[in-house]
Design a protein around this motif. Structure first.
Motif, PDB file in Angstrom:
ATOM      1  N   LYS A 101       0.809  -1.220   0.000  1.00 36.02           N
ATOM      2  CA  LYS A 101       0.000   0.000   0.000  1.00 36.02           C
ATOM      3  C   LYS A 101       0.841   1.269   0.000  1.00 36.02           C
ATOM      4  O   LYS A 101       0.281   2.369   0.068  1.00 36.02           O
ATOM      5  N   ASN A 102       2.171   1.129  -0.056  1.00 34.95           N
ATOM      6  CA  ASN A 102       3.038   2.318   0.037  1.00 34.95           C
ATOM      7  C   ASN A 102       2.676   3.127   1.279  1.00 34.95           C
ATOM      8  O   ASN A 102       2.329   4.319   1.199  1.00 34.95           O
ATOM      9  N   ALA A 103       2.725   2.484   2.406  1.00 40.09           N
ATOM     10  CA  ALA A 103       2.313   3.148   3.635  1.00 40.09           C
ATOM     11  C   ALA A 103       3.173   2.692   4.805  1.00 40.09           C
ATOM     12  O   ALA A 103       3.818   1.644   4.758  1.00 40.09           O
ATOM     13  N   VAL A 104       3.147   3.501   5.834  1.00 39.13           N
ATOM     14  CA  VAL A 104       3.717   3.133   7.129  1.00 39.13           C
ATOM     15  C   VAL A 104       2.582   3.178   8.138  1.00 39.13           C
ATOM     16  O   VAL A 104       1.825   4.152   8.187  1.00 39.13           O
ATOM     17  N   VAL A 105       2.460   2.128   8.911  1.00 40.87           N
ATOM     18  CA  VAL A 105       1.368   1.982   9.861  1.00 40.87           C
ATOM     19  C   VAL A 105       1.885   2.128  11.284  1.00 40.87           C
ATOM     20  O   VAL A 105       2.964   1.612  11.607  1.00 40.87           O
ATOM     21  N   LEU A 106       1.140   2.829  12.111  1.00 36.70           N
ATOM     22  CA  LEU A 106       1.442   2.938  13.534  1.00 36.70           C
ATOM     23  C   LEU A 106       0.280   2.305  14.298  1.00 36.70           C
ATOM     24  O   LEU A 106      -0.809   2.878  14.366  1.00 36.70           O
ATOM     25  N   GLN A 107       0.519   1.123  14.825  1.00 39.86           N
ATOM     26  CA  GLN A 107      -0.483   0.441  15.643  1.00 39.86           C
ATOM     27  C   GLN A 107      -0.336   0.912  17.069  1.00 39.86           C
ATOM     28  O   GLN A 107       0.734   0.760  17.666  1.00 39.86           O
ATOM     29  N   MET A 108      -1.390   1.482  17.619  1.00 43.27           N
ATOM     30  CA  MET A 108      -1.346   2.065  18.954  1.00 43.27           C
ATOM     31  C   MET A 108      -2.294   1.290  19.863  1.00 43.27           C
ATOM     32  O   MET A 108      -3.507   1.272  19.637  1.00 43.27           O
ATOM     33  N   ASN A 109      -1.734   0.643  20.865  1.00 39.56           N
ATOM     34  CA  ASN A 109      -2.511  -0.142  21.818  1.00 39.56           C
ATOM     35  C   ASN A 109      -2.395   0.465  23.207  1.00 39.56           C
ATOM     36  O   ASN A 109      -1.512   1.278  23.476  1.00 39.56           O
ATOM     37  N   SER A 110      -3.287   0.050  24.090  1.00 33.57           N
ATOM     38  CA  SER A 110      -3.273   0.509  25.484  1.00 33.57           C
ATOM     39  C   SER A 110      -3.181   2.023  25.569  1.00 33.57           C
ATOM     40  O   SER A 110      -2.367   2.585  26.307  1.00 33.57           O
ATOM     41  N   LEU A 111      -4.021   2.678  24.814  1.00 37.51           N
ATOM     42  CA  LEU A 111      -3.964   4.139  24.724  1.00 37.51           C
ATOM     43  C   LEU A 111      -4.333   4.790  26.042  1.00 37.51           C
ATOM     44  O   LEU A 111      -5.189   4.289  26.797  1.00 37.51           O
ATOM     45  N   LYS A 112      -3.675   5.910  26.296  1.00 36.88           N
ATOM     46  CA  LYS A 112      -3.864   6.671  27.523  1.00 36.88           C
ATOM     47  C   LYS A 112      -4.336   8.078  27.169  1.00 36.88           C
ATOM     48  O   LYS A 112      -4.074   8.564  26.066  1.00 36.88           O
ATOM     49  N   PRO A 113      -4.982   8.753  28.100  1.00 36.90           N
ATOM     50  CA  PRO A 113      -5.396  10.140  27.825  1.00 36.90           C
ATOM     51  C   PRO A 113      -4.229  11.029  27.391  1.00 36.90           C
ATOM     52  O   PRO A 113      -4.407  11.929  26.555  1.00 36.90           O
ATOM     53  N   GLU A 114      -3.043  10.769  27.908  1.00 34.37           N
ATOM     54  CA  GLU A 114      -1.885  11.589  27.540  1.00 34.37           C
ATOM     55  C   GLU A 114      -1.398  11.321  26.116  1.00 34.37           C
ATOM     56  O   GLU A 114      -0.493  12.004  25.634  1.00 34.37           O
ATOM     57  N   ASP A 115      -1.972  10.344  25.442  1.00 30.46           N
ATOM     58  CA  ASP A 115      -1.665  10.130  24.032  1.00 30.46           C
ATOM     59  C   ASP A 115      -2.470  11.051  23.124  1.00 30.46           C
ATOM     60  O   ASP A 115      -2.252  11.075  21.909  1.00 30.46           O
ATOM     61  N   THR A 116      -3.395  11.795  23.702  1.00 26.00           N
ATOM     62  CA  THR A 116      -4.206  12.723  22.925  1.00 26.00           C
ATOM     63  C   THR A 116      -3.321  13.780  22.274  1.00 26.00           C
ATOM     64  O   THR A 116      -2.544  14.457  22.954  1.00 26.00           O
ATOM     65  N   ALA A 117      -3.414  13.907  20.960  1.00 25.35           N
ATOM     66  CA  ALA A 117      -2.568  14.833  20.207  1.00 25.35           C
ATOM     67  C   ALA A 117      -2.945  14.763  18.735  1.00 25.35           C
ATOM     68  O   ALA A 117      -3.729  13.907  18.320  1.00 25.35           O
ATOM     69  N   ILE A 118      -2.364  15.677  17.968  1.00 17.61           N
ATOM     70  CA  ILE A 118      -2.392  15.540  16.523  1.00 17.61           C
ATOM     71  C   ILE A 118      -1.141  14.763  16.122  1.00 17.61           C
ATOM     72  O   ILE A 118      -0.037  15.114  16.536  1.00 17.61           O
ATOM     73  N   TYR A 119      -1.353  13.731  15.333  1.00 16.41           N
ATOM     74  CA  TYR A 119      -0.259  12.865  14.916  1.00 16.41           C
ATOM     75  C   TYR A 119       0.111  13.163  13.467  1.00 16.41           C
ATOM     76  O   TYR A 119      -0.760  13.216  12.595  1.00 16.41           O
ATOM     77  N   TYR A 120       1.406  13.344  13.245  1.00 19.50           N
ATOM     78  CA  TYR A 120       1.922  13.661  11.930  1.00 19.50           C
ATOM     79  C   TYR A 120       2.923  12.596  11.496  1.00 19.50           C
ATOM     80  O   TYR A 120       3.706  12.116  12.310  1.00 19.50           O
ATOM     81  N   CYS A 121       2.931  12.282  10.218  1.00 18.18           N
ATOM     82  CA  CYS A 121       4.022  11.471   9.697  1.00 18.18           C
ATOM     83  C   CYS A 121       4.918  12.364   8.844  1.00 18.18           C
ATOM     84  O   CYS A 121       4.479  13.385   8.304  1.00 18.18           O
ATOM     85  N   ALA A 122       6.168  11.977   8.765  1.00 15.93           N
ATOM     86  CA  ALA A 122       7.158  12.757   8.051  1.00 15.93           C
ATOM     87  C   ALA A 122       8.123  11.804   7.354  1.00 15.93           C
ATOM     88  O   ALA A 122       8.357  10.687   7.826  1.00 15.93           O
ATOM     89  N   GLY A 123       8.688  12.261   6.242  1.00 16.83           N
ATOM     90  CA  GLY A 123       9.621  11.432   5.497  1.00 16.83           C
ATOM     91  C   GLY A 123      10.803  12.220   4.983  1.00 16.83           C
ATOM     92  O   GLY A 123      10.688  13.411   4.667  1.00 16.83           O
ATOM     93  N   ASP A 124      11.939  11.536   4.903  1.00 14.42           N
ATOM     94  CA  ASP A 124      13.144  12.167   4.371  1.00 14.42           C
ATOM     95  C   ASP A 124      14.120  11.091   3.932  1.00 14.42           C
ATOM     96  O   ASP A 124      14.302  10.094   4.648  1.00 14.42           O
ATOM     97  N   PRO A 125      14.760  11.277   2.779  1.00 13.65           N
ATOM     98  CA  PRO A 125      15.701  10.257   2.319  1.00 13.65           C
ATOM     99  C   PRO A 125      17.053  10.301   3.010  1.00 13.65           C
ATOM    100  O   PRO A 125      17.845   9.355   2.901  1.00 13.65           O
ATOM    101  N   THR A 126      17.326  11.408   3.732  1.00 11.94           N
ATOM    102  CA  THR A 126      18.641  11.545   4.366  1.00 11.94           C
ATOM    103  C   THR A 126      18.611  11.320   5.869  1.00 11.94           C
ATOM    104  O   THR A 126      19.662  11.198   6.494  1.00 11.94           O
ATOM    105  N   SER A 127      17.421  11.279   6.462  1.00 18.57           N
ATOM    106  CA  SER A 127      17.347  11.042   7.901  1.00 18.57           C
ATOM    107  C   SER A 127      17.644   9.582   8.203  1.00 18.57           C
ATOM    108  O   SER A 127      17.340   8.699   7.406  1.00 18.57           O
TER     109      SER A 127
END
Length: 127
Positions: free
Chosen positions: A76-102
Motif C-alpha cells: 500500500k506504500n504506507a507506514v502503519v502505527l499500531q497504537m494499543n493501550s492508549l492513555k489520555p496523555e496520548d491525545t494529540a495531533i499525529y503527523y508522519c514525516a519522510g526524508d531520504p537523508t534522515s
C-alpha cells in the motif's frame, strides 16, 4: 518530494487501540525514512517512532515503547502505527514525516530533520 497523507485518527476510550496509516507517493518513496510525531495542545512536538527505508530499524520514544508498533506496508506504500493501550496523555495531533537523508537507528538520537510532512490526524483518548 514525498506526498504524505495520514488517516486513522479518532476518539477512543482509555485502554483502546487505533491504527494510524501514513500513505505516501512520490519519487523514490522506498528510500525514505518515515517517522511519526505528535503534538498536544500547549506542548512541543514529540518524535514517537521512526522506521528506516529498509524497515530493518525502528525506534520508539519511551512514552510509547511497548504500546505502539511501527511497520511498513509495501503493498500500500504506507507506514502503519499500531497504537494499543492508549492513555489520555496520548491525545494529540499525529503527523508522519519522510526524508531520504534522515537515519532511524535505535542507537542514535531521534531524527528531527524531515523534508516532507503530512497534514496530521487527530487522536483523542477519553472516556
Amino acid at each position: 518530494q514525498l506526498h504524505l497523507v495520514e488517516s486513522g485518527g479518532g476518539l477512543v476510550q482509555p485502554g483502546g487501540s487505533l491504527r494510524l496509516s501514513c500513505e505516501f507517493s512520490g519519487f523514490s518513496w522506498y528510500l525514505y525514512t518515515i517517522a511519526w510525531f505528535r503534538q498536544a495542545p500547549g506542548k512541543e512536538r514529540e518524535g514517537i517512532s521512526c522506521i528506516s527505508s529498509s524497515g530493518a530499524d525502528t525506534t520508539y520514544a519511551d512514552s510509547v515503547k511497548g504500546r505502539f508498533t511501527i511497520s511498513r506496508d509495501r503493498v500500500k506504500n504506507a507506514v502503519v502505527l499500531q497504537m494499543n493501550s492508549l492513555k489520555p496523555e496520548d491525545t494529540a495531533i499525529y503527523y508522519c514525516a519522510g526524508d531520504p537523508t534522515s537515519s532511524c537507528n535505535p542507537n542514535s538520537p531521534f531524527p528531527r530533520d524531515f523534508a516532507s510532512w503530512g497534514q496530521g490526524t487527530q487522536v483523542i483518548v477519553s472516556s
